[in-house]
Design a protein around this motif. Sequence first.
Motif, short mmCIF file in Angstrom:
data_model
loop_
_atom_site.label_atom_id
_atom_site.label_comp_id
_atom_site.label_asym_id
_atom_site.label_seq_id
_atom_site.Cartn_x
_atom_site.Cartn_y
_atom_site.Cartn_z
N GLU A 126 0.84 -1.19 0.00
CA GLU A 126 0.00 0.00 0.00
C GLU A 126 0.88 1.25 0.00
N GLY A 127 0.34 2.33 -0.57
CA GLY A 127 1.07 3.58 -0.57
C GLY A 127 1.79 3.87 -1.87
N HIS A 128 1.82 2.89 -2.80
CA HIS A 128 2.43 3.11 -4.11
C HIS A 128 1.34 3.39 -5.12
N ALA A 129 1.51 4.43 -5.93
CA ALA A 129 0.51 4.78 -6.92
C ALA A 129 0.52 3.77 -8.07
N PRO A 130 -0.63 3.21 -8.44
CA PRO A 130 -0.66 2.25 -9.55
C PRO A 130 -0.39 2.94 -10.89
N LYS A 131 0.26 2.23 -11.80
CA LYS A 131 0.61 2.77 -13.11
C LYS A 131 -0.27 2.23 -14.22
N SER A 132 -1.07 1.22 -13.93
CA SER A 132 -1.81 0.53 -14.98
C SER A 132 -3.12 1.22 -15.30
N PRO A 133 -3.53 1.16 -16.61
CA PRO A 133 -4.89 1.57 -16.95
C PRO A 133 -5.90 0.80 -16.12
N GLY A 134 -6.92 1.52 -15.61
CA GLY A 134 -7.99 0.85 -14.89
C GLY A 134 -7.69 0.48 -13.46
N MET A 135 -6.56 0.93 -12.89
CA MET A 135 -6.21 0.51 -11.53
C MET A 135 -6.05 1.68 -10.57
N LYS A 136 -6.36 2.89 -11.03
CA LYS A 136 -6.08 4.05 -10.19
C LYS A 136 -7.15 4.28 -9.12
N TYR A 137 -8.37 3.85 -9.41
CA TYR A 137 -9.47 4.12 -8.49
C TYR A 137 -10.14 2.81 -8.07
N THR A 138 -11.05 2.91 -7.08
CA THR A 138 -11.78 1.73 -6.63
C THR A 138 -12.60 1.15 -7.77
N HIS A 139 -12.60 -0.17 -7.87
CA HIS A 139 -13.28 -0.83 -8.97
C HIS A 139 -14.02 -2.07 -8.48
N TYR A 140 -14.85 -2.59 -9.36
CA TYR A 140 -15.42 -3.94 -9.23
C TYR A 140 -16.38 -4.08 -8.06
N ALA A 141 -16.88 -2.98 -7.51
CA ALA A 141 -17.65 -3.06 -6.27
C ALA A 141 -19.15 -3.15 -6.55
N PRO A 142 -19.85 -4.14 -5.96
CA PRO A 142 -21.31 -4.16 -5.99
C PRO A 142 -21.85 -3.11 -5.04
N ASN A 143 -23.17 -3.03 -4.93
CA ASN A 143 -23.77 -2.01 -4.06
C ASN A 143 -23.47 -2.27 -2.59
N ALA A 144 -23.54 -3.53 -2.18
CA ALA A 144 -23.25 -3.86 -0.78
C ALA A 144 -21.74 -3.94 -0.56
N PRO A 145 -21.25 -3.51 0.60
CA PRO A 145 -19.81 -3.61 0.87
C PRO A 145 -19.34 -5.06 0.89
N VAL A 146 -18.09 -5.27 0.48
CA VAL A 146 -17.50 -6.60 0.41
C VAL A 146 -16.38 -6.70 1.43
N ILE A 147 -16.29 -7.84 2.09
CA ILE A 147 -15.17 -8.15 2.98
C ILE A 147 -14.62 -9.50 2.57
N VAL A 148 -13.31 -9.57 2.38
CA VAL A 148 -12.65 -10.85 2.09
C VAL A 148 -12.23 -11.47 3.41
N VAL A 149 -12.58 -12.74 3.61
CA VAL A 149 -12.19 -13.44 4.83
C VAL A 149 -11.23 -14.56 4.46
N ASP A 150 -10.04 -14.50 5.04
CA ASP A 150 -8.99 -15.48 4.78
C ASP A 150 -8.90 -16.42 5.98
N GLY A 151 -9.49 -17.62 5.84
CA GLY A 151 -9.48 -18.54 6.96
C GLY A 151 -10.27 -19.79 6.66
N SER A 152 -10.42 -20.63 7.66
CA SER A 152 -11.16 -21.88 7.53
C SER A 152 -12.65 -21.60 7.35
N HIS A 153 -13.37 -22.61 6.89
CA HIS A 153 -14.81 -22.45 6.74
C HIS A 153 -15.48 -22.15 8.08
#
Length: 348
Positions: free
Chosen positions: A226-253
């Motif tokens: 984090e803290g490095h500015a992205p250089k790629s097309p399409g990566m500068k701003y928040t993307h891919y988000a549905p209306n409801a907030p998303v949380i990624v959970v990394d762990g067991s079921h």
Amino acid sequence: MKTIVWTVDDLPNLSTSYPHIAQAANILRENEVVAFPTETVYGLGANAFSDEAVRKIFEAKGRPSDNPLIVHIASQDQLDEFVEDIPEYAEELIKNFWPGPLTLVLQKKGDRLSDLVTAGLDTVGVRMPDHPIALALLKEANVPVAAPSANRSGKPSPTQASHVYYDLQGRISGIIDGGATGVGVESTVIDCTTKIPTILRPGGVTKEQMEAIVGEVSVDQALVEEGHAPKSPGMKYTHYAPNAPVIVVDGSHHFIQQQIDQFEKEGKKVGVITTEEAKNDFRATKVLSCGNRANLQTVAAQLYDVLRQFDQEDVDLIISESFPQAGVGAAIMNRLLKAAGNQVIVEK
């Protein structure tokens, strides 16, 4: 504005003379915008030589104009019009992965391209898509076509024409409906202006595949820290988000279910993104599978569709399981983390 929808389903016999292709290509030459399928997602195309045309992309998407666009071509010969200094390793990547889901960032030549395409940079991202409709359209239009994903800015990218219509109906001139796309996540973007090629955005061509051809491939720091500015097309701003907030959970079921239960105790309706192997393991308001964990290509192909499906569900929050970051998993996790605004819960 009336948005025309052309259905093209005779793909094996497709040619540039196909009436719908010819009509859409003519609209592109008139500096209007047209959405079309590629092997990754649907793109929103405009004549890359025209400020007037490219400006309409940004207006339709509601996308900031300081975000560069990828230029799509049908023939490698077109590179000579606006690109110079193609390194030897870039030639090898072109030979092995074009047409296909790989965008090369190269040194721009001259001033033929609209400055809106490159956001004023001296480099340009270029790719040759591997889809019969895209290639036929590009050949018939006979101009390089700037084309980001055909969605409203910030929303999940479209993998079906219905997604495009939902987002952009009345804002663009036409949509070529060629059915569902295949890869499902956008192209890999690789910087070929550096001594060692550098991945700016993971996508349909993996780091491992490229290293098998050209040797060492590095990864942009913006993807890993984090803290490095992205250089790629399409990566500068928040993307891919549905209306409801998303949380990624990394762990067991078990750990994921604990998080679901906690949020439901707080009165939230929880949706879950999981896989076929695990879809019966979770209790929540809505559980959707995005493919098979044993075959991450299926997850890549269905991820955006599942994110969009949740916009039709009555949920307050979406929890997604995490995925291995090898191969196409790097692209899947990149998009999920973007959708989540980097909100991750990790089991300790």
